[in-house]
Design a protein around this motif. Structure first.
Motif, mmCIF file in Angstrom:
data_model
loop_
_atom_site.group_PDB
_atom_site.id
_atom_site.type_symbol
_atom_site.label_atom_id
_atom_site.label_comp_id
_atom_site.label_asym_id
_atom_site.label_seq_id
_atom_site.Cartn_x
_atom_site.Cartn_y
_atom_site.Cartn_z
ATOM 1 N N GLU A 158 -19.441 7.335 24.152
ATOM 2 C CA GLU A 158 -19.742 6.516 23.094
ATOM 3 C C GLU A 158 -19.664 7.271 21.613
ATOM 4 O OE1 GLU A 158 -24.146 5.424 22.870
ATOM 5 O OE2 GLU A 158 -23.278 3.228 23.100
ATOM 6 N N ARG A 159 -19.892 8.339 21.796
ATOM 7 C CA ARG A 159 -20.082 9.342 20.474
ATOM 8 C C ARG A 159 -18.468 9.631 20.096
ATOM 9 N NH1 ARG A 159 -24.149 12.003 23.166
ATOM 10 N NH2 ARG A 159 -22.815 13.825 23.928
ATOM 11 N N ALA A 160 -17.673 9.684 21.385
ATOM 12 C CA ALA A 160 -16.168 9.954 21.045
ATOM 13 C C ALA A 160 -15.300 8.675 20.413
ATOM 14 C CB ALA A 160 -15.502 10.520 22.197
ATOM 15 N N VAL A 161 -15.924 7.538 20.840
ATOM 16 C CA VAL A 161 -14.996 6.313 20.599
ATOM 17 C C VAL A 161 -14.584 6.033 19.046
ATOM 18 C CG1 VAL A 161 -15.292 3.981 20.342
ATOM 19 C CG2 VAL A 161 -15.916 4.986 22.404
ATOM 20 N N PRO A 162 -15.481 6.554 17.848
ATOM 21 C CA PRO A 162 -15.190 6.383 16.516
ATOM 22 C C PRO A 162 -14.030 7.322 16.180
ATOM 23 C CG PRO A 162 -17.594 6.509 16.766
ATOM 24 C CD PRO A 162 -17.021 6.676 18.083
ATOM 25 N N ARG A 163 -13.856 8.340 16.804
ATOM 26 C CA ARG A 163 -12.565 9.220 16.542
ATOM 27 C C ARG A 163 -11.266 8.678 17.072
ATOM 28 N NH1 ARG A 163 -14.078 13.369 19.256
ATOM 29 N NH2 ARG A 163 -15.539 14.252 17.408
ATOM 30 N N CYS A 266 -14.200 6.905 30.938
ATOM 31 C CA CYS A 266 -15.160 7.576 30.081
ATOM 32 C C CYS A 266 -14.258 8.911 29.889
ATOM 33 C CB CYS A 266 -16.490 7.934 30.758
ATOM 34 S SG CYS A 266 -17.706 6.700 30.506
ATOM 35 N N ASP A 267 -13.618 9.222 31.059
ATOM 36 C CA ASP A 267 -12.773 10.571 31.079
ATOM 37 C C ASP A 267 -11.631 10.379 29.836
ATOM 38 O OD1 ASP A 267 -14.466 12.150 32.911
ATOM 39 O OD2 ASP A 267 -13.393 11.697 34.540
ATOM 40 N N ALA A 268 -11.078 9.297 30.240
ATOM 41 C CA ALA A 268 -9.920 9.155 29.260
ATOM 42 C C ALA A 268 -10.244 9.111 27.865
ATOM 43 C CB ALA A 268 -9.187 7.619 29.929
ATOM 44 N N ALA A 273 -10.043 11.958 22.865
ATOM 45 C CA ALA A 273 -10.723 12.283 21.671
ATOM 46 C C ALA A 273 -10.603 13.871 21.251
ATOM 47 C CB ALA A 273 -12.192 11.996 21.707
ATOM 48 N N ALA A 274 -11.104 14.659 22.627
ATOM 49 C CA ALA A 274 -10.898 16.134 22.341
ATOM 50 C C ALA A 274 -9.388 16.342 21.998
ATOM 51 C CB ALA A 274 -11.063 16.795 23.929
ATOM 52 N N ALA A 275 -8.271 15.843 22.555
ATOM 53 C CA ALA A 275 -7.058 16.276 21.909
ATOM 54 C C ALA A 275 -6.898 15.970 20.559
ATOM 55 C CB ALA A 275 -6.200 15.454 22.675
ATOM 56 N N HIS A 287 1.584 11.113 28.010
ATOM 57 C CA HIS A 287 0.455 11.186 29.286
ATOM 58 C C HIS A 287 -0.834 10.701 28.767
ATOM 59 C CE1 HIS A 287 -1.318 12.788 32.408
ATOM 60 N NE2 HIS A 287 -1.937 13.864 32.120
ATOM 61 N N LEU A 288 -1.279 11.054 27.244
ATOM 62 C CA LEU A 288 -2.547 10.716 26.962
ATOM 63 C C LEU A 288 -2.398 9.084 26.941
ATOM 64 C CD1 LEU A 288 -3.949 12.801 24.045
ATOM 65 C CD2 LEU A 288 -4.907 12.000 26.146
ATOM 66 N N ALA A 289 -1.389 8.649 26.272
ATOM 67 C CA ALA A 289 -1.318 7.177 26.204
ATOM 68 C C ALA A 289 -1.384 6.570 27.714
ATOM 69 C CB ALA A 289 -0.110 6.587 25.606
ATOM 70 N N ASP A 290 -0.737 6.960 28.680
ATOM 71 C CA ASP A 290 -0.819 6.310 30.024
ATOM 72 C C ASP A 290 -2.169 6.600 30.646
ATOM 73 O OD1 ASP A 290 1.959 5.755 29.821
ATOM 74 O OD2 ASP A 290 2.668 7.541 31.174
ATOM 75 N N GLN A 291 -2.820 7.569 30.491
ATOM 76 C CA GLN A 291 -4.067 7.678 31.162
ATOM 77 C C GLN A 291 -5.095 6.745 30.422
ATOM 78 O OE1 GLN A 291 -6.213 11.606 31.098
ATOM 79 N NE2 GLN A 291 -4.910 12.228 32.672
ATOM 80 N N LEU A 292 -5.007 6.559 29.149
ATOM 81 C CA LEU A 292 -5.935 5.590 28.554
ATOM 82 C C LEU A 292 -5.634 4.302 28.774
ATOM 83 C CD1 LEU A 292 -8.369 6.094 26.532
ATOM 84 C CD2 LEU A 292 -6.747 5.383 24.718
ATOM 85 N N ARG A 293 -4.371 3.855 28.924
ATOM 86 C CA ARG A 293 -3.705 2.507 29.029
ATOM 87 C C ARG A 293 -4.237 2.180 30.671
ATOM 88 N NH1 ARG A 293 0.742 1.098 31.751
ATOM 89 N NH2 ARG A 293 1.609 3.197 31.319
#
Length: 337
Positions: A158-163, A266-268, A273-275, A287-293
């Motif tokens: 939830e804290r990472a979503v705004p980023r 949540c992991d995605a 956000a960390a990246a 790879h990031l986009a695939d995980q999130l999707r």
């Protein structure tokens, strides 16, 4: 701090020849070797076209590398997919073990889409992992790991979503569906620990061009713990619908399936956000986009479960109303609407 050695093609070639003798795979001058793409620190090398050499990168990883061949032997009779076989073992540097394994056929789950029949292969994998005797795994040194707190993960996401929203990577309305009440319902149940592969990434799934899952690599990080972790990893690797269908075929109910789904989501979010923040090395953008999707693909189970919860609530209300009417009749009062 001692600097760990870094393998080179020459040292790998000499190591393979020492493991298998001068008659090992490849030409007389030594086998053809090349690093496996994506293996950090060149810790995995193709040897010809039929073998792969895996190296423990440091002393912390050494016990896991020692344990892996024995664990694969324990798992093999229980799963319907191939597991690598070790042809030779040794040390590539003092205190750092290595194994020369057979190469499994097929590409990765990034290269080939898992088919409907491939989902049954994944179901068989999850079923087999549940059947591996926990005591035998523990005897090999496989650790027990407590389930992660989904509520803590939800708050962090939830804290990472705004980023992610600021970067145009995410719709904030998605995460609103996971409430504190929902995470309480999806807490891991006691007594459900099984053997968990714990690294079912796309690179560790050997998938054929026909979409069948031919084998599973990367057993060094296996633990005894929450089966939802493997469901979550599959959701990131092959998509949430395929992962949940496979888990359902394996006999898992709505709770572990939905728990795995939200662990993956949540992991995605947190990894992306960390990246974006630069705190950790960013995976390749694709790879990031695939995980999130993959993690946020909608699944039917969510809608069905919501309907069932609403139906259960209506049935409970009806039963309560019937009970109140019965009490009123017993007391000689008129039933209340």
């Amino acid at each position: 701090m001692t600097q760990e050695p870094r393998p080179t093609a020459d040292t790998v070639r000499a190591l393979v020849r020492s493991l298998l003798g001068e008659g090992g795979p490849g030409p007389a001058g030594g086998p053809e070797v090349r690093p496996v793409a994506g293996a950090a620190g060149h810790t995995a090398w193709w040897v010809g076209d039929r073998h792969v050499l895996r190296l423990a990168p440091d002393r912390e990883a050494a016990p896991r590398r020692h344990r892996e061949p024995k664990l694969r032997d324990l798992v093999r009779p229980h799963v319907p997919v191939a597991v690598p076989t070790s042809l030779a073992r040794g040390e590539w540097a003092p205190g750092l073990p290595c194994t020369l394994d057979t190469r499994l056929p097929g590409g990765s789950a990034r290269e080939h889409t898992v088919s409907a029949v491939g989902e049954t292969d994944l179901a068989g994998l999850l079923t087999g992992l549940r059947e591996v005797p926990a005591r035998q795994a523990e005897a090999l040194g496989v650790p027990r790991v407590a389930p992660r707190s989904l509520e803590a993960l939800r708050r962090a996401a939830e804290r990472a979503v705004p980023r992610l929203v600021a970067a145009g990577e995410f719709d904030p309305a998605r995460s609103a569906r996971l409430t504190a009440a929902a995470t309480a319902q999806l807490a891991a149940q006691p007594g459900t620990a099984v053997l968990v592969h714990h690294a079912l990434t796309g690179d560790h799934l050997a998938v054929g061009a026909d979409g069948r899952v031919r084998g599973v690599l990367g057993w060094a990080d296996a633990v005894l713990g929450d089966p939802a972790e493997d469901i979550a990893a599959l959701a990131l690797a092959v998509g949430s619908p395929a992962a949940v269908r496979a888990a359902t075929l394996a006999g898992y109910g709505a709770r572990p399936c939905l728990r795995g789904l939200w662990l993956a989501r949540c992991d995605a979010v947190l990894r992306c956000a960390a990246a974006l923040s630069g705190r950790t090395p960013a995976p390749p953008p694709a790879h990031l986009a695939d995980q999130l999707r993959h993690a946020w693909e909608p699944i039917l189970l969510e809608r069905v479960t919501d309907l069932r919860e609403h139906a259960d609530a209506r049935e409970t209300d009806a039963r309560d109303a019937d009970a109140r009417d019965a009490d009123a009749r017993d007391a000689g009062e008129a039933p209340k609407p």
